[in-house]
Design a protein around this motif. Structure first.
Motif, PDB file in Angstrom:
ATOM      1  N   TYR A  97       0.863  -1.194   0.000  1.00 38.54           N
ATOM      2  CA  TYR A  97       0.000   0.000   0.000  1.00 38.54           C
ATOM      3  C   TYR A  97       0.894   1.236   0.000  1.00 38.54           C
ATOM      4  O   TYR A  97       1.697   1.425   0.909  1.00 38.54           O
ATOM      5  CB  TYR A  97      -0.950  -0.024   1.210  1.00 38.54           C
ATOM      6  CG  TYR A  97      -2.031  -1.061   0.985  1.00 38.54           C
ATOM      7  CD1 TYR A  97      -3.275  -0.682   0.483  1.00 38.54           C
ATOM      8  CD2 TYR A  97      -1.785  -2.406   1.187  1.00 38.54           C
ATOM      9  CE1 TYR A  97      -4.255  -1.637   0.209  1.00 38.54           C
ATOM     10  CE2 TYR A  97      -2.756  -3.363   0.919  1.00 38.54           C
ATOM     11  CZ  TYR A  97      -3.983  -2.966   0.425  1.00 38.54           C
ATOM     12  OH  TYR A  97      -4.940  -3.903   0.142  1.00 38.54           O
ATOM     13  N   GLY A  98       0.760   2.053  -1.046  1.00 37.06           N
ATOM     14  CA  GLY A  98       1.576   3.259  -1.191  1.00 37.06           C
ATOM     15  C   GLY A  98       2.627   3.074  -2.266  1.00 37.06           C
ATOM     16  O   GLY A  98       3.383   2.091  -2.255  1.00 37.06           O
ATOM     17  N   ALA A  99       2.640   4.001  -3.244  1.00 35.06           N
ATOM     18  CA  ALA A  99       3.631   3.938  -4.317  1.00 35.06           C
ATOM     19  C   ALA A  99       4.561   5.139  -4.251  1.00 35.06           C
ATOM     20  O   ALA A  99       4.831   5.806  -5.239  1.00 35.06           O
ATOM     21  CB  ALA A  99       2.953   3.848  -5.681  1.00 35.06           C
ATOM     22  N   GLY A 100       5.052   5.430  -3.036  1.00 35.27           N
ATOM     23  CA  GLY A 100       6.149   6.387  -2.882  1.00 35.27           C
ATOM     24  C   GLY A 100       7.450   5.616  -3.071  1.00 35.27           C
ATOM     25  O   GLY A 100       7.436   4.456  -3.514  1.00 35.27           O
ATOM     26  N   PRO A 101       8.585   6.223  -2.721  1.00 40.05           N
ATOM     27  CA  PRO A 101       9.864   5.526  -2.900  1.00 40.05           C
ATOM     28  C   PRO A 101       9.917   4.163  -2.206  1.00 40.05           C
ATOM     29  O   PRO A 101      10.435   3.206  -2.773  1.00 40.05           O
ATOM     30  CB  PRO A 101      10.875   6.504  -2.279  1.00 40.05           C
ATOM     31  CG  PRO A 101      10.232   7.837  -2.429  1.00 40.05           C
ATOM     32  CD  PRO A 101       8.761   7.611  -2.271  1.00 40.05           C
ATOM     33  N   THR A 131       6.428  15.014  -5.350  1.00 37.45           N
ATOM     34  CA  THR A 131       6.049  16.431  -5.322  1.00 37.45           C
ATOM     35  C   THR A 131       7.283  17.334  -5.293  1.00 37.45           C
ATOM     36  O   THR A 131       7.156  18.549  -5.346  1.00 37.45           O
ATOM     37  CB  THR A 131       5.186  16.766  -4.082  1.00 37.45           C
ATOM     38  OG1 THR A 131       6.016  16.662  -2.916  1.00 37.45           O
ATOM     39  CG2 THR A 131       3.993  15.833  -3.951  1.00 37.45           C
ATOM     40  N   SER A 132       8.451  16.738  -5.176  1.00 39.09           N
ATOM     41  CA  SER A 132       9.666  17.553  -5.066  1.00 39.09           C
ATOM     42  C   SER A 132      10.118  18.028  -6.446  1.00 39.09           C
ATOM     43  O   SER A 132      10.168  17.251  -7.395  1.00 39.09           O
ATOM     44  CB  SER A 132      10.777  16.723  -4.418  1.00 39.09           C
ATOM     45  OG  SER A 132      11.996  17.388  -4.558  1.00 39.09           O
ATOM     46  N   SER A 133      10.438  19.313  -6.537  1.00 46.87           N
ATOM     47  CA  SER A 133      10.857  19.848  -7.824  1.00 46.87           C
ATOM     48  C   SER A 133      12.226  19.291  -8.222  1.00 46.87           C
ATOM     49  O   SER A 133      12.489  19.034  -9.384  1.00 46.87           O
ATOM     50  CB  SER A 133      10.911  21.366  -7.764  1.00 46.87           C
ATOM     51  OG  SER A 133      11.678  21.755  -6.650  1.00 46.87           O
ATOM     52  N   GLY A 223       3.065  21.408   0.563  1.00 45.88           N
ATOM     53  CA  GLY A 223       4.163  20.818  -0.184  1.00 45.88           C
ATOM     54  C   GLY A 223       4.769  21.836  -1.121  1.00 45.88           C
ATOM     55  O   GLY A 223       4.385  23.018  -1.134  1.00 45.88           O
ATOM     56  N   ALA A 224       5.692  21.346  -1.930  1.00 44.37           N
ATOM     57  CA  ALA A 224       6.504  22.261  -2.729  1.00 44.37           C
ATOM     58  C   ALA A 224       5.814  22.741  -3.993  1.00 44.37           C
ATOM     59  O   ALA A 224       6.360  23.537  -4.739  1.00 44.37           O
ATOM     60  CB  ALA A 224       7.818  21.587  -3.082  1.00 44.37           C
ATOM     61  N   GLY A 225       4.608  22.239  -4.257  1.00 46.32           N
ATOM     62  CA  GLY A 225       3.819  22.750  -5.375  1.00 46.32           C
ATOM     63  C   GLY A 225       4.539  22.746  -6.699  1.00 46.32           C
ATOM     64  O   GLY A 225       4.591  23.767  -7.390  1.00 46.32           O
ATOM     65  N   PRO A 332       1.675  10.831   9.842  1.00 50.32           N
ATOM     66  CA  PRO A 332       1.681   9.567   9.101  1.00 50.32           C
ATOM     67  C   PRO A 332       0.328   9.282   8.465  1.00 50.32           C
ATOM     68  O   PRO A 332      -0.712   9.647   9.012  1.00 50.32           O
ATOM     69  CB  PRO A 332       1.992   8.533  10.189  1.00 50.32           C
ATOM     70  CG  PRO A 332       1.548   9.176  11.463  1.00 50.32           C
ATOM     71  CD  PRO A 332       1.741  10.652  11.299  1.00 50.32           C
ATOM     72  N   ASN A 333       0.378   8.626   7.307  1.00 53.03           N
ATOM     73  CA  ASN A 333      -0.871   8.247   6.639  1.00 53.03           C
ATOM     74  C   ASN A 333      -1.397   6.924   7.197  1.00 53.03           C
ATOM     75  O   ASN A 333      -1.361   5.885   6.538  1.00 53.03           O
ATOM     76  CB  ASN A 333      -0.641   8.123   5.136  1.00 53.03           C
ATOM     77  CG  ASN A 333      -0.441   9.471   4.485  1.00 53.03           C
ATOM     78  OD1 ASN A 333      -1.067  10.459   4.862  1.00 53.03           O
ATOM     79  ND2 ASN A 333       0.454   9.534   3.519  1.00 53.03           N
ATOM     80  N   THR A 334      -1.857   6.996   8.453  1.00 51.35           N
ATOM     81  CA  THR A 334      -2.476   5.813   9.071  1.00 51.35           C
ATOM     82  C   THR A 334      -3.850   6.177   9.648  1.00 51.35           C
ATOM     83  O   THR A 334      -4.500   5.336  10.251  1.00 51.35           O
ATOM     84  CB  THR A 334      -1.609   5.277  10.232  1.00 51.35           C
ATOM     85  OG1 THR A 334      -1.372   6.363  11.150  1.00 51.35           O
ATOM     86  CG2 THR A 334      -0.289   4.719   9.750  1.00 51.35           C
ATOM     87  N   ILE A 394      13.988   7.372   8.896  1.00 56.80           N
ATOM     88  CA  ILE A 394      14.776   8.551   8.516  1.00 56.80           C
ATOM     89  C   ILE A 394      14.049   9.138   7.315  1.00 56.80           C
ATOM     90  O   ILE A 394      13.939   8.483   6.307  1.00 56.80           O
ATOM     91  CB  ILE A 394      16.196   8.136   8.057  1.00 56.80           C
ATOM     92  CG1 ILE A 394      16.835   7.162   9.040  1.00 56.80           C
ATOM     93  CG2 ILE A 394      17.077   9.345   7.777  1.00 56.80           C
ATOM     94  CD1 ILE A 394      17.146   7.688  10.381  1.00 56.80           C
ATOM     95  N   LYS A 395      13.577  10.336   7.378  1.00 55.48           N
ATOM     96  CA  LYS A 395      12.702  10.856   6.320  1.00 55.48           C
ATOM     97  C   LYS A 395      13.518  11.280   5.095  1.00 55.48           C
ATOM     98  O   LYS A 395      13.730  12.460   4.852  1.00 55.48           O
ATOM     99  CB  LYS A 395      11.872  12.030   6.862  1.00 55.48           C
ATOM    100  CG  LYS A 395      11.155  11.726   8.176  1.00 55.48           C
ATOM    101  CD  LYS A 395       9.914  10.891   7.950  1.00 55.48           C
ATOM    102  CE  LYS A 395       9.121  10.650   9.209  1.00 55.48           C
ATOM    103  NZ  LYS A 395       9.703   9.667  10.126  1.00 55.48           N
ATOM    104  N   ARG A 396      13.956  10.303   4.358  1.00 53.53           N
ATOM    105  CA  ARG A 396      14.761  10.541   3.159  1.00 53.53           C
ATOM    106  C   ARG A 396      14.363   9.532   2.088  1.00 53.53           C
ATOM    107  O   ARG A 396      13.969   8.410   2.397  1.00 53.53           O
ATOM    108  CB  ARG A 396      16.253  10.332   3.463  1.00 53.53           C
ATOM    109  CG  ARG A 396      16.892  11.452   4.267  1.00 53.53           C
ATOM    110  CD  ARG A 396      17.220  12.632   3.376  1.00 53.53           C
ATOM    111  NE  ARG A 396      18.078  13.604   4.021  1.00 53.53           N
ATOM    112  CZ  ARG A 396      17.659  14.629   4.737  1.00 53.53           C
ATOM    113  NH1 ARG A 396      16.373  14.818   4.928  1.00 53.53           N
ATOM    114  NH2 ARG A 396      18.518  15.486   5.245  1.00 53.53           N
TER     115      ARG A 396
END
Ligand SMILES: Cc1cc2nc3c(=O)[nH]c(=O)nc-3n(C[C@H](O)[C@H](O)[C@H](O)COP(=O)(O)OP(=O)(O)OC[C@H]3O[C@@H](n4cnc5c(N)ncnc54)[C@H](O)[C@@H]3O)c2cc1C
Length: 418
Positions: A97-101, A131-133, A223-225, A332-334, A394-396
């Protein structure tokens, strides 16, 4: 007016939050699109073939085949782009669940190692990173890479190995049986799998100010828009936050806006901010950093017009701006499903895994196996967590990618013992 017919065209007004959601979704999904801003009834009639700029049929999305959707949902846009399909299999080895990194990395490793894998993503692929430029500190990209492009490359890699990605589908619940999990989707669908990885990440906190929800997407953004910078030419843009993502947003907007003001609550940018960003912010003439201040009021009727900034000494001022980007701490998305399905969370809602489930050396309540939870395993056997959603992560990007890969190794161990 004739417009290029090989790309999507989106017509709407700048104050439309619905238009922003679609713009953001298309940008993050690396879909080529043209944004046509309508500022008068005449323009709306001529360009979008609606009665005026207040017509509820706006925004209008026109597709390369000439078909159009009026005031569409993201699901409708995704369906039109051919992205909505039912799950291919009745049962999978692994659901993610979730398609981030983290989720994409898990999908690449799992599918490449022969697991029948499905990824469920509620929005666009890429998560926060998408969302990061420009991500400049991810290994192997010396000149940096846009988050959306990194995500698209990862998606292609996962799909090439055979992973199935269900986009614009949201996990909202689950039932657990020994060796099986049934995931519940918001659209009523069910996903059955032998093991699961929760990689639902995190999202920006809200400012918690009156009027915030109404202004969201109408001048106020989280977010960074990445989709918005080019629309800010000549404007005075404000960004709130003291971390890396706020710093990145500053540099991205500085290339377009007349001025960019970074509002930081603390005395300085966070210690976690990369030195290269601090140096660039300091060297960019149209950027101002204001520390020890916060936004205490949002002004605007239907669209953001001004903000009140209050300094630590209590003095306030109202400044005019139509563009505010909020990049403050993550939640967190919970929410909603976390407690309901019985997954152990910390006091902030992040998922507990491995040794964090056993602070007193005892196995978690209800744990049925004669072994301790594996590293990255939750209190529910065979359910793992990876990336920003995990307590202590670690938020990276690199950390999320690493945990996604690691979780798959542990999934193999779990399945081998079933
Ligand atoms: C603007 C910005 C810039 C950043 N820049 C950098 C950088 O330069 N370098 C760096 O290392 N890190 C950076 N980060 C941090 C990095 O992006 C995150 O640490 C990373 O994305 C975490 O990955 P993740 O997969 O754990 O979670 P996320 O990226 O948050 O992805 C989680 C995904 O899960 C989906 N999801 C949530 N709930 C559900 C559900 N119920 N059902 C289905 N899907 C769901 C979400 O839509 C999302 O796509 C940045 C973050 C932001 C916001």
């Amino acid at each position: 007016m004739d417009r290029s017919c090989d790309q999507v065209t989106l017509y709407g007004t700048l104050s439309s939050a619905d238009a922003y959601r679609i713009r953001d979704f298309l940008q993050r999904s690396t879909v080529q699109f043209e944004w046509v801003e309508l500022s008068s009834d005449m323009e709306a009639r001529r360009e979008a073939l609606v009665d005026g700029i207040d017509d509820p049929r706006l925004p209008v999305c026109v597709f390369p085949d000439g078909s159009r959707l009026e005031a569409p949902t993201l699901q409708q846009v995704a369906a039109k782009l051919g992205w909505i399909a039912p799950p291919r299999y009745a049962e999978y080895d692994l659901s993610i669940y979730g398609a981030g990194p983290a989720g994409l990395s898990a999908a690449v490793y799992a599918a490449s190692e022969g697991l029948r894998t499905v990824v469920i993503e509620r929005e666009a692929v890429g998560g926060q990173a998408g969302t990061s430029s420009r991500i400049e500190n991810y290994l192997g990209f010396p000149r940096g890479i846009s988050g959306a492009e990194l995500a698209e490359r990862a998606r292609q890699q996962a799909v090439a190995f055979g992973a199935e990605i269900l986009k614009v589908r949201e996990g909202v619940g689950a039932e657990f049986y020994p060796g099986r999990m049934v995931g519940h989707l918001a659209d009523g669908g069910r996903i059955v799998s032998r093991a699961n990885i929760c990689a639902t990440g995190a999202q920006y906190r809200r400012l918690a100010l009156p009027g915030e929800e109404q202004l969201c997407g109408a001048g106020l953004f989280y977010g960074a828009g990445a989709s918005e910078a080019a629309l800010c030419r000549g404007e005075d843009v404000y960004i709130v936050g003291g971390g890396n993502s706020a710093g990145q947003a500053v540099m991205h907007f500085a290339a377009y806006a007349r001025s960019v003001t970074l509002l930081v609550r603390g005395a300085q940018l966070a210690d976690s901010v990369s030195q290269y960003l601090i140096d660039r912010i300091a060297a960019t003439p149209n950027v101002t950093v204001r520390t020890r201040c916060q936004i205490t009021e949002l002004h605007g009727d239907g669209r953001l017009e001004a903000i009140t900034i209050t300094a630590a000494d209590g003095t306030s001022e109202i400044v005019r701006t139509g563009r505010l980007f909020v990049c403050i701490g993550a939640v967190p998305n919970t929410q909603g499903w976390g407690e309901r399905i019985g997954i152990a969370l910390d006091e902030r809602g992040f998922v507990l895994t491995g040794a964090d489930l056993m602070p007193d050396g005892r196995r978690p309540e209800g744990w049925t196996l004669d072994r301790d939870p594996l590293f990255l395993e939750t209190n529910i056997p065979g359910n793992f967590a990876a990336g920003d959603v995990r307590h202590g992560s670690i938020k990276r990007v690199a950390a999320a990618v690493g945990e996604g890969a690691m979780a798959v190794r542990l999934v193999h161990d779990y399945l081998a013992r079933l």
